[in-house]
Scaffold this motif. Structure first.
Motif, PDB file in Angstrom:
ATOM      1  N   LYS A  35       0.855  -1.211   0.000  1.00  0.00           N
ATOM      2  CA  LYS A  35       0.000   0.000   0.000  1.00  0.00           C
ATOM      3  C   LYS A  35       0.880   1.246   0.000  1.00  0.00           C
ATOM      4  CE  LYS A  35      -4.439  -1.218   1.922  1.00  0.00           C
ATOM      5  NZ  LYS A  35      -4.355  -2.288   2.915  1.00  0.00           N
ATOM      6  N   GLN A  36       1.944   1.204   0.787  1.00  0.00           N
ATOM      7  CA  GLN A  36       2.842   2.361   0.836  1.00  0.00           C
ATOM      8  C   GLN A  36       3.479   2.586  -0.545  1.00  0.00           C
ATOM      9  OE1 GLN A  36       6.660   2.084   2.897  1.00  0.00           O
ATOM     10  NE2 GLN A  36       6.371   4.133   3.739  1.00  0.00           N
ATOM     11  N   GLU A  38       2.421   1.727  -3.456  1.00  0.00           N
ATOM     12  CA  GLU A  38       1.446   2.175  -4.468  1.00  0.00           C
ATOM     13  C   GLU A  38       1.229   3.680  -4.443  1.00  0.00           C
ATOM     14  OE1 GLU A  38      -1.395  -1.742  -4.857  1.00  0.00           O
ATOM     15  OE2 GLU A  38      -2.172   0.050  -3.881  1.00  0.00           O
ATOM     16  N   GLN A  39       1.434   4.267  -3.267  1.00  0.00           N
ATOM     17  CA  GLN A  39       1.159   5.709  -3.152  1.00  0.00           C
ATOM     18  C   GLN A  39       2.279   6.578  -3.694  1.00  0.00           C
ATOM     19  OE1 GLN A  39       0.263   6.246   0.947  1.00  0.00           O
ATOM     20  NE2 GLN A  39      -1.607   5.049   0.756  1.00  0.00           N
ATOM     21  N   ASP A  41       4.643   8.317  -6.281  1.00  0.00           N
ATOM     22  CA  ASP A  41       4.603   8.733  -7.681  1.00  0.00           C
ATOM     23  C   ASP A  41       6.039   8.653  -8.222  1.00  0.00           C
ATOM     24  OD1 ASP A  41       4.521  10.104 -10.071  1.00  0.00           O
ATOM     25  OD2 ASP A  41       3.179  11.679  -9.331  1.00  0.00           O
ATOM     26  N   GLY A 188       0.428  15.620   2.599  1.00  0.00           N
ATOM     27  CA  GLY A 188       1.002  14.513   1.841  1.00  0.00           C
ATOM     28  C   GLY A 188       2.395  14.142   2.338  1.00  0.00           C
ATOM     29  N   ARG A 223      -7.259  17.551  -1.845  1.00  0.00           N
ATOM     30  CA  ARG A 223      -7.432  16.103  -1.769  1.00  0.00           C
ATOM     31  C   ARG A 223      -8.315  15.700  -0.584  1.00  0.00           C
ATOM     32  NH1 ARG A 223      -1.905  14.358  -1.752  1.00  0.00           N
ATOM     33  NH2 ARG A 223      -2.101  15.012   0.393  1.00  0.00           N
TER      34      ARG A 223
END
Ligand code: UTP
Length: 474
Positions: A35-36, A38-39, A41, A188, A223
């Motif tokens: 999960k980490q 995937e975040q 960029d 973020g 966001r």
């Protein structure tokens, strides 16, 4: 995303090493780690590697074209100045109409202060030992009462201090504010990298991620839905301030009035530098655009440059007090526009796993953090407005544990302010050459948060408290 695809993406970005210990993780740890990953960029990081790591990260400015930014100077008496009086009228009307929200950025790590909790919990007032958050809450509550309006308060935290911040507000019943008017959101995160641009593991299934700077607030407001919530409430102006400055005038009708009259997308307060090399940003104009040039980027000769009359040329210090237009925030933070804030690099000591999988705490900076700064929005703002503020009344940040900009200096400045208010109300209070009283005094923002309100309320008191050590006026 499928594991193999993710692994391929990381490998082609030169970050395959993050999977080194993957097979040692249990199922839950694997899922959290994925999960980490995937975040992140990867494209954004690649660009930053090229620009901030490999390229020359020093800002290349043509200083010969740099001019000081114009600002509205503070008159001797704001109430007697036609332009400032008009601005106040417009600002007060907008506050009463419910167009303003307060916004504190509180996601920083406060390493210089060395306080083991979110900085907003730090106790700062001279008599009652109220925390920074408590002071801000009372200022907002007092303005809400004065203007008969709800003033929502946005609080940006980071993943590191979010839970502790929210718990603190719960424990203190939101300091009397309506909980629906306190809107928390987290900023973020960006992965930290080593000097080669490689992600740093702090655990076998965890990459080091750090808050993306106060400029991250623009993306985070969009966001998180905070901007949509303000739109829903009919709010178009945001009073932005930092968590370390208890003197800030959060609900300032003069400032808001100038912002509205100037049709500004982003307004700023400047404070004249106390001395040429003061470590603040400088409000400047470059190629027709307003900007803030950090003290570290402005050569000494420019910091010290003088006008013909002997005054400092680059005098306007930035103290991180702004009013932001909500549509402007949506434009910059919404992701659909090409206008976005640049990242800066900060070299830091970052604990990492060595080749044996053991955590090492480095002695000197070994990694790079990527951060955005909110003042970088200024060149993109239409019709920016800058007004002068009074240092003694509006700015005394708590940055360091001792010395300059520390709790000691901030308490002194608060006491000096309260002594000035008492003197303005005709009271006798002994002060030293810096205006600091020898006794401890404190005025609650719920009694007054500026000199004119103080004088009015003090004069209206039937029985006045004795002015002695430990006096708390509430
Ligand atoms: P500072 O530049 O003083 O940084 O932040 P800091 O992290 O709080 O403190 P040091 O440098 O580690 O000692 C100025 C303001 O910006 C906020 C801070 O909370 C403070 O209000 N900030 C900073 C964020 O909200 N997020 C960030 O990522 C960085």
């Amino acid at each position: 995303m499928e594991l193999e695809l993710l692994r391929q993406n990381f490998e082609s970005a030169g970050q395959g090493h993050v999977f080194k210990y993957f097979n040692e993780l249990d199922e839950a740890e694997k899922n959290t780690f994925l999960k980490q990953l995937e975040q992140i960029d990867l494209r954004e990081i690649d660009e930053l590697k090229a620009t901030l790591l490999k390229g020359n990260s020093k800002i290349a400015l043509d200083f010969s074209k740099l001019e000081p930014a114009p600002f509205k100077p503070l008159p001797q008496n704001r109430a007697l100045d036609e332009e400032w009086r008009k601005a106040k009228e417009v600002g007060e009307e907008a506050i009463r109409a419910g167009r303003l929200a307060a916004f504190v950025v509180a996601g920083g790590q406060g390493t210089r202060l060395g306080f083991n909790a979110p900085k907003g919990l730090y106790k700062i007032t001279p008599v009652m030992n109220k925390s920074l958050f408590n002071v801000f809450a009372e200022k907002i509550l007092s303005a809400s009462r004065k203007y008969g309006v709800r003033i929502p308060w946005l609080i940006m935290t980071s993943h590191i201090n979010d839970a502790a911040t929210r718990a603190y507000f719960e424990e203190n019943s939101f300091f009397g504010l309506n909980r629906d008017n306190v809107i928390f959101f987290t900023q973020g995160l960006m992965p930290a990298v080593d000097s080669e641009g490689k992600f740093i593991l702090e655990d076998k299934g965890k990459i080091v991620m750090t808050p993306d700077g106060h400029g991250g607030c623009l993306r985070a407001m969009c966001r998180s839905g905070a901007i949509a919530e303000l739109d829903r409430r009919g709010i178009d102006c945001i009073s932005y301030f930092q968590v370390d400055n208890p003197l800030v005038d959060i609900i300032d009708p003069y400032f808001l009035g100038f912002h509205i009259l100037g049709k500004s997308e982003m307004s700023s307060k400047m404070i004249p530098k106390a001395y040429p090399s003061e470590k603040v940003g400088h409000f400047c104009v470059l190629d027709g655009k307003y900007c803030v040039v950090e003290y570290s980027d402005l050569p000494k000769e420019y910091q010290e440059m003088r006008n013909a009359d002997g005054s400092l040329k680059f005098v306007a210090g930035s103290v991180a007090i702004h009013i932001l237009d909500t549509a402007f925030v949506s434009k910059l933070g919404g992701g659909s526009s090409t206008m976005k804030l640049p990242f800066h690099r900060a070299d830091k000591k970052i604990p990492y796993l060595d080749s044996d999988g053991k955590l090492v705490k480095p002695e000197k900076p070994n990694g790079v953090k990527f951060e955005m700064f909110v003042f970088d929005a200024l060149p993109m703002a239409k019709s920016p407005v800058i007004i002068e503020g009074a240092r003694a009344d509006e700015f005394s940040p708590v940055k360091n544990a001792e010395g300059l900009d520390s709790p000691q200096t901030c308490k002194k400045h608060q006491k000096a302010q309260f002594a000035r208010w008492l003197k303005a109300a005709g009271e006798n209070i002994e002060v030293d050459s810096d205006g600091v009283p020898s006794i401890n005094v404190e005025v609650s923002p719920l009694f007054a948060s500026n000199v004119s309100d103080f004088v009015e309320r003090w004069k209206a008191l039937n029985t006045k408290p004795k002015i002695s050590d430990g006096l708390y006026i509430a």
